[in-house]
Design an enzyme around this catalytic site. Sequence first.
Site, PDB file in Angstrom:
ATOM      1  N   ARG A  41      -5.620   8.298   0.165  1.00 43.47           N
ATOM      2  CA  ARG A  41      -6.755   7.145  -0.396  1.00 43.47           C
ATOM      3  C   ARG A  41      -6.875   6.324   0.681  1.00 43.47           C
ATOM      4  O   ARG A  41      -6.472   4.914   0.588  1.00 43.47           O
ATOM      5  CB  ARG A  41      -6.021   6.844  -1.492  1.00 43.47           C
ATOM      6  N   GLN A  78     -12.820   6.890   1.197  1.00 39.32           N
ATOM      7  CA  GLN A  78     -13.196   6.093  -0.110  1.00 39.32           C
ATOM      8  C   GLN A  78     -14.124   6.695  -0.757  1.00 39.32           C
ATOM      9  O   GLN A  78     -14.328   6.905  -1.965  1.00 39.32           O
ATOM     10  CB  GLN A  78     -13.454   4.588   0.312  1.00 39.32           C
ATOM     11  N   ASP A 138     -12.932   9.510  -2.822  1.00 48.07           N
ATOM     12  CA  ASP A 138     -11.732   9.217  -3.703  1.00 48.07           C
ATOM     13  C   ASP A 138     -11.968   9.406  -5.041  1.00 48.07           C
ATOM     14  O   ASP A 138     -12.479   8.547  -5.837  1.00 48.07           O
ATOM     15  CB  ASP A 138     -11.229   7.975  -3.524  1.00 48.07           C
ATOM     16  N   SER A 195     -10.179   7.473  -7.833  1.00 41.10           N
ATOM     17  CA  SER A 195     -10.559   5.928  -8.064  1.00 41.10           C
ATOM     18  C   SER A 195     -11.873   6.175  -8.943  1.00 41.10           C
ATOM     19  O   SER A 195     -12.056   5.390  -9.864  1.00 41.10           O
ATOM     20  CB  SER A 195     -11.060   5.337  -6.746  1.00 41.10           C
ATOM     21  N   TYR A 243       0.793   0.637  -3.448  1.00 43.45           N
ATOM     22  CA  TYR A 243       0.984   0.967  -4.587  1.00 43.45           C
ATOM     23  C   TYR A 243       2.174   0.154  -5.197  1.00 43.45           C
ATOM     24  O   TYR A 243       2.802  -0.457  -4.337  1.00 43.45           O
ATOM     25  CB  TYR A 243       1.360   2.389  -4.898  1.00 43.45           C
TER      26      TYR A 243
HETATM   27  P1  NAD Z   1      -2.133   3.094 -10.013  1.00 45.17           P
HETATM   28  O1  NAD Z   1      -2.886   4.086 -11.134  1.00 45.17           O
HETATM   29  O2  NAD Z   1      -0.839   3.900  -9.420  1.00 45.17           O
HETATM   30  O3  NAD Z   1      -1.407   1.827 -10.926  1.00 45.17           O
HETATM   31  C1  NAD Z   1      -2.179   1.230 -11.722  1.00 45.17           C
HETATM   32  C2  NAD Z   1      -1.702  -0.297 -11.538  1.00 45.17           C
HETATM   33  O4  NAD Z   1      -0.320  -0.365 -12.410  1.00 45.17           O
HETATM   34  C3  NAD Z   1      -1.313  -0.659 -10.353  1.00 45.17           C
HETATM   35  O5  NAD Z   1      -1.889  -1.833 -10.025  1.00 45.17           O
HETATM   36  C4  NAD Z   1       0.343  -1.185 -10.222  1.00 45.17           C
HETATM   37  O6  NAD Z   1       0.503  -2.115  -9.456  1.00 45.17           O
HETATM   38  C5  NAD Z   1       0.202  -1.477 -11.787  1.00 45.17           C
HETATM   39  N1  NAD Z   1       1.811  -1.402 -12.168  1.00 45.17           N
HETATM   40  C6  NAD Z   1       2.890  -0.657 -11.765  1.00 45.17           C
HETATM   41  N2  NAD Z   1       3.963  -0.815 -12.643  1.00 45.17           N
HETATM   42  C7  NAD Z   1       3.580  -2.057 -13.229  1.00 45.17           C
HETATM   43  C8  NAD Z   1       4.297  -2.808 -14.099  1.00 45.17           C
HETATM   44  N3  NAD Z   1       5.692  -2.714 -14.373  1.00 45.17           N
HETATM   45  N4  NAD Z   1       3.632  -3.944 -14.764  1.00 45.17           N
HETATM   46  C9  NAD Z   1       2.371  -4.224 -14.538  1.00 45.17           C
HETATM   47  N5  NAD Z   1       1.573  -3.483 -13.539  1.00 45.17           N
HETATM   48  C10 NAD Z   1       2.362  -2.280 -13.143  1.00 45.17           C
HETATM   49  O7  NAD Z   1      -2.858   2.213  -9.088  1.00 45.17           O
HETATM   50  P2  NAD Z   1      -4.185   2.597  -8.643  1.00 45.17           P
HETATM   51  O8  NAD Z   1      -5.269   2.217  -9.675  1.00 45.17           O
HETATM   52  O9  NAD Z   1      -4.661   4.222  -8.208  1.00 45.17           O
HETATM   53  O10 NAD Z   1      -4.565   1.806  -7.291  1.00 45.17           O
HETATM   54  C11 NAD Z   1      -3.393   1.125  -6.711  1.00 45.17           C
HETATM   55  C12 NAD Z   1      -3.725   0.416  -5.519  1.00 45.17           C
HETATM   56  O11 NAD Z   1      -4.308   1.403  -4.326  1.00 45.17           O
HETATM   57  C13 NAD Z   1      -4.962  -0.585  -5.746  1.00 45.17           C
HETATM   58  O12 NAD Z   1      -4.292  -1.657  -4.950  1.00 45.17           O
HETATM   59  C14 NAD Z   1      -5.964  -0.006  -5.202  1.00 45.17           C
HETATM   60  O13 NAD Z   1      -7.085  -1.093  -4.636  1.00 45.17           O
HETATM   61  C15 NAD Z   1      -5.523   0.589  -3.952  1.00 45.17           C
HETATM   62  N6  NAD Z   1      -6.414   1.635  -3.508  1.00 45.17           N
HETATM   63  C16 NAD Z   1      -6.652   1.856  -2.260  1.00 45.17           C
HETATM   64  C17 NAD Z   1      -7.643   2.667  -1.942  1.00 45.17           C
HETATM   65  C18 NAD Z   1      -8.314   2.534  -0.680  1.00 45.17           C
HETATM   66  O14 NAD Z   1      -8.152   1.662   0.413  1.00 45.17           O
HETATM   67  N7  NAD Z   1      -9.059   3.692  -0.121  1.00 45.17           N
HETATM   68  C19 NAD Z   1      -8.175   3.653  -2.787  1.00 45.17           C
HETATM   69  C20 NAD Z   1      -7.762   3.646  -4.189  1.00 45.17           C
HETATM   70  C21 NAD Z   1      -6.846   2.780  -4.585  1.00 45.17           C
END
Ligand code: NAD
Length: 381
Positions: free
Chosen positions: A122, A127, A130, A133, A229
């Site tokens: 990712r 992007q 992805d 996402s 993450y």
């Molecule tokens: P995910 O599905 O793994 O997790 C969802 C959310 O749960 C995350 O924000 C995580 O911090 C949160 N979480 C975990 N444990 C927790 C707890 N105990 N209490 C409360 N919250 C908790 O995450 P995701 O949605 O796939 O994305 C994670 C990160 O990756 C984000 O910052 C996203 O912007 C980033 N991301 C970046 C790119 C990119 O740069 N291309 C692409 C996709 C995602």
Amino acid sequence: MRLVAVQERAPAEHRVAVTPESAKGLIQCGFDVAVEAGAGLEASFPDDEYLEQGVAIERDRAALIESADAWLAVQAPSPEEAEGLRSGSLLMGFLQPYDQHLLVSRLAQKRVSSFAMELLPRTTLAQSMDALSSQASIAGYRAVILAAAYQTKVLPMMTTPAGTIPPARVLVIGAGVAGLQAIATARRLGARVEAYDTRPAVKEQVESLGARFLELDLDVSDGETSGGYAKAQGEEFLERQRALLGERLKDFDIVVTTALVPGMPAPKLLSAAAVDAMHAGAVVMDLAAPNGGNCDLTRADEEVNRDGVRIFGPTNLAAESARGASRMYSRNLLALIRHMAGEDGNIQINLEDELVAGALLTHDGVVTNERIRTLTQETAQ
Ligand code: NAD
């Protein structure tokens, strides 16, 4: 090269991997595109719209799969259907590599080059490809729309000649891709929204959407991995988090939970006792259900009614907004294929390419992903 898509056969799967719009893009790249008759219907794409773009519509599913140079799928096909692919052909989709060991072995044996969209790195470059996402965004949106429909309160503040009713209160736990979209959707519907996440960077994102960051007395200064993450928290931390959240839950009408830590079961954040303190009519929408759920009471794809608090554990919400989700997913596939397409109009598998190598699951008769190879070998023994 001939790219094909068939009607998805997984239960409650309404999406399609190729839309008329993405087919147009694929044809412009020089590919032939063929789709099973009716494949797009559940996502509101009738065969006529594909025909208009120059897509071949075919009825014989098995023959279509056999004719494929690349099969573009949403979900993992059955191992039996995947056997129908010719040696040297390609398969792309959410192939669930951590669970579908038999499929992975058969794909390797058949010398199919398969790509799991879940494994695509990712990075910023990826992007547009992805799919995790894009589908998480749809799920976050859908979670709030459903919760609003199940909720007996209205979400916005309403001022009428009969008086004023206050806005509903929404809590989003886990503000990653799905959570941020849930916040934005609930805000658009006029709710008063609060959110919590263990990654400190999220506070600013939550506030930029017009929501309030729920402050809990927990040390999360070290809550994020270098990959962006959440870090896995110990049981002591989670116990305290459960207790602190439990004190606040009673204030909310809708709770959307999306908290995940990659490669781990979902952290349990909502205890049964905390749900018992919520008021009748409140709705919990647990998007972590595919990974075991964030709430102790969640049951996958079922509704649990606990003294009037309704807890839902949907496992494939994106499929319920099938047209929008298919448009985004098919564009993710188109972007990946464009990224891989050589000047001769063929899909090239460049193992030096970080994105290609990351998503590649099987190639040249072997399971290329090391972790999946170990898991698959363990199952075979
Ligand atoms: P995910 O599905 O793994 O997790 C969802 C959310 O749960 C995350 O924000 C995580 O911090 C949160 N979480 C975990 N444990 C927790 C707890 N105990 N209490 C409360 N919250 C908790 O995450 P995701 O949605 O796939 O994305 C994670 C990160 O990756 C984000 O910052 C996203 O912007 C980033 N991301 C970046 C790119 C990119 O740069 N291309 C692409 C996709 C995602």
